[in-house]
Design a protein around this motif. Structure first.
Motif, PDB file in Angstrom:
ATOM      1  N   GLU A  52      31.306  -8.778 -11.872  1.00 45.89           N
ATOM      2  CA  GLU A  52      30.038  -8.168 -12.161  1.00 45.89           C
ATOM      3  C   GLU A  52      29.562  -7.298 -11.187  1.00 45.89           C
ATOM      4  O   GLU A  52      28.924  -6.314 -11.494  1.00 45.89           O
ATOM      5  N   GLU A  53      29.687  -7.763 -10.088  1.00 42.25           N
ATOM      6  CA  GLU A  53      29.103  -7.263  -8.771  1.00 42.25           C
ATOM      7  C   GLU A  53      29.817  -5.830  -8.746  1.00 42.25           C
ATOM      8  O   GLU A  53      29.117  -4.900  -8.343  1.00 42.25           O
ATOM      9  N   ASP A  54      31.190  -5.819  -8.869  1.00 41.32           N
ATOM     10  CA  ASP A  54      31.793  -4.473  -8.764  1.00 41.32           C
ATOM     11  C   ASP A  54      31.875  -3.388  -9.745  1.00 41.32           C
ATOM     12  O   ASP A  54      32.172  -2.296  -9.607  1.00 41.32           O
ATOM     13  N   GLU A  55      30.777  -3.756 -10.709  1.00 37.90           N
ATOM     14  CA  GLU A  55      30.505  -2.660 -11.661  1.00 37.90           C
ATOM     15  C   GLU A  55      29.474  -1.813 -11.083  1.00 37.90           C
ATOM     16  O   GLU A  55      29.273  -0.749 -11.660  1.00 37.90           O
ATOM     17  N   ALA A  56      28.959  -2.196  -9.971  1.00 38.51           N
ATOM     18  CA  ALA A  56      27.980  -1.215  -9.376  1.00 38.51           C
ATOM     19  C   ALA A  56      28.660   0.167  -9.007  1.00 38.51           C
ATOM     20  O   ALA A  56      29.894   0.127  -8.600  1.00 38.51           O
ATOM     21  N   GLU A  57      27.862   1.212  -9.074  1.00 39.78           N
ATOM     22  CA  GLU A  57      28.557   2.734  -8.876  1.00 39.78           C
ATOM     23  C   GLU A  57      27.504   3.314  -7.829  1.00 39.78           C
ATOM     24  O   GLU A  57      26.275   3.525  -7.978  1.00 39.78           O
ATOM     25  N   TYR A  58      28.273   4.186  -6.746  1.00 38.74           N
ATOM     26  CA  TYR A  58      27.490   5.279  -6.016  1.00 38.74           C
ATOM     27  C   TYR A  58      27.330   6.489  -6.637  1.00 38.74           C
ATOM     28  O   TYR A  58      28.084   6.961  -7.358  1.00 38.74           O
ATOM     29  N   THR A  59      26.030   7.156  -6.208  1.00 40.10           N
ATOM     30  CA  THR A  59      25.732   8.354  -6.502  1.00 40.10           C
ATOM     31  C   THR A  59      25.116   8.973  -5.155  1.00 40.10           C
ATOM     32  O   THR A  59      24.231   8.329  -4.639  1.00 40.10           O
ATOM     33  N   VAL A  60      25.403  10.216  -4.918  1.00 40.86           N
ATOM     34  CA  VAL A  60      24.609  10.866  -3.967  1.00 40.86           C
ATOM     35  C   VAL A  60      23.417  11.757  -4.410  1.00 40.86           C
ATOM     36  O   VAL A  60      23.854  12.487  -5.335  1.00 40.86           O
ATOM     37  N   ASP A  61      22.435  11.398  -3.737  1.00 42.09           N
ATOM     38  CA  ASP A  61      21.163  12.139  -4.464  1.00 42.09           C
ATOM     39  C   ASP A  61      20.497  12.779  -3.276  1.00 42.09           C
ATOM     40  O   ASP A  61      19.453  12.496  -2.708  1.00 42.09           O
TER      41      ASP A  61
END
Length: 436
Positions: A52-61
């Motif tokens: 569940e935790e690893d469903e987090a995704e990174y984005t550069v803004d």
């Protein structure tokens, strides 16, 4: 139910709760079919807490690195100072992540368990208890500046950490931390041997194995490593009064103590503080600020920052120790302040008041936004501002003081180079006026 510890393939210690996170679901850890309150949460029964935790995704803004909201189940065993305390009291005094009202609601709704049994407002945590609390996490954005690898071999990874990123998961930060970023983005699993403050930039030594970590930590513990930092401070830092001070630097030996761990608020405490020693030497002065070489000989929390403030020369953009709105005109020099008043003001930072500093006295920053998450109904924060992301304190050189003979250093940060360039240009202008 003690916190059993084992080791992984790299020789790193792994606590039982972390092992469970890889194998067990949040549903089972929060009581499963025995907890009727879980029906409304609609928890997946076949997905581990780690999945569940690893469903987090990174984005550069732009200047920010964001991580998407994700579900996370806190699991922790009772610490010594927590024993025999009510959970609500523990939450409201030890953790700053949510309000007391939110913790009250979580307990009332059975979303917190002790040893798999739903906790209540009257629950008391005992020695050996395992506490679980599932939340929908919203991590603050951090700096999107890249983590530079200075050196890498079979044992160590040496990096230049950007300001504004915590070294390891702590408080509101998890995926937005150096160790998890290296693991998620570069596939490198490491253990930090030295830990810089979130806002401090510069050298971090990370070990690839438990054996390598132990060797480096032992060197640091035995004070076999010389550390050098550079800071940009308010005013004309003194060169020293004696010839020895002018040659070797000004020595500060003021004991330090932590007033509030939730705020990382530290002060000089001559009666109860822990021994602390730092050597400072001015590098240059541009008419308003000084570049100072800092050599910490002990490793207390915020040691350099607090010693500089005590001398009357805090770091120019330090949101904790240089803000006139917090400390008044004297900025806490010589410990001249009322602790309770400062603590009360600091508790508002990031909640109702944005962080400020001498350099950026009116900068907008992170506060409670008045907007709420559609999923968990938690109040959201605004984006961090300039005082939330950068501190002009940089660890630029670490070297062994023994015959081991190793040393690593980084490039100087832009704010130090700018000041050096400014001083060089002034010198050249004066030289032109003199003539041949």
């Amino acid at each position: 139910m003690q916190s059993a510890v084992t080791v992984d393939a790299q020789g790193f210690k792994v606590r039982r709760v972390h092992q469970d996170a890889h194998k067990l679901s949040a549903y089972s850890q929060l009581g499963g079919d025995k907890n009727s309150n879980l029906v409304s949460l609609n928890l997946p029964k076949d997905k581990s807490m780690k999945d569940e935790e690893d469903e987090a995704e990174y984005t550069v803004d732009g200047p920010l690195l964001r991580v998407s909201p994700y579900y996370f189940t806190y699991m922790t065993n009772c610490k010594l100072r927590w024993q025999n305390r009510k959970l609500l009291d523990l939450f409201s005094t030890e953790f700053r992540l949510y309000t007391k009202e939110q913790y009250t609601e979580a307990l009332a709704n059975g979303h917190v368990t002790l040893n798999g049994v739903p906790a209540t407002l009257d629950s008391v945590i005992r020695n050996g208890d395992c506490m679980c609390h599932r939340v929908h996490r919203h991590e603050p954005p951090v700096s999107s500046r890249p983590i530079k690898v200075v050196h890498q071999d079979d044992d160590l990874v040496i990096i230049d950490k950007p300001s504004g990123i915590p070294a390891h998961p702590t408080g509101r930060y998890r995926h937005n931390s150096v160790t998890l970023l290296l693991q998620r983005q570069l596939g490198i699993k490491v253990h930090p041997c030295n830990r810089l403050d979130r806002l401090t930039s510069g050298l971090m030594i990370l070990a690839k194995s438990g054996k390598s970590a132990q060797k480096m930590v032992e060197q640091m513990r035995d004070r076999e490593i010389h550390k050098q930092y550079i800071a940009k401070v308010i005013g004309e830092f003194p060169l020293g009064e004696t010839e020895e001070e002018k040659e070797n630097g000004i020595v500060v030996e003021q004991p330090l103590t932590t007033i509030d761990p939730r705020l990382s608020f530290n002060i000089v405490d001559k009666e109860n503080g822990k021994p602390s020693k730092t050597v400072f030497k001015r590098l240059n002065y541009d008419g308003e600020t000084s570049l100072v070489l800092c050599k910490p000989l002990t490793g207390r929390t915020h040691q350099i920052r607090v010693h500089l403030q005590y001398l009357g020369y805090p770091i120019v953009n330090d949101p904790l120790y240089s803000s006139p709105k917090i400390w008044g005109e004297n900025l806490g020099k010589n410990g001249d302040f009322i602790v309770e008043e400062i603590q009360e003001k600091l508790h508002k930072i990031g909640k109702t008041d944005p962080a400020t500093s001498w350099l950026h006295p009116d900068g907008s920053g992170e506060i409670m936004s008045g907007k709420f998450c559609d999923t968990c109904k938690a109040e959201l924060y605004s984006d961090p501002g300039v005082n939330d992301l950068e501190l002009y304190l940089h660890a630029f050189k670490y070297e062994s003081s023994t015959d081991k003979g190793w040393g690593y250093e980084t490039e100087l940060p832009y704010w130090a180079v700018e000041q050096q360039t400014k001083m060089m240009n002034l010198a050249l202008e004066q030289a032109k006026k003199i003539g041949r």
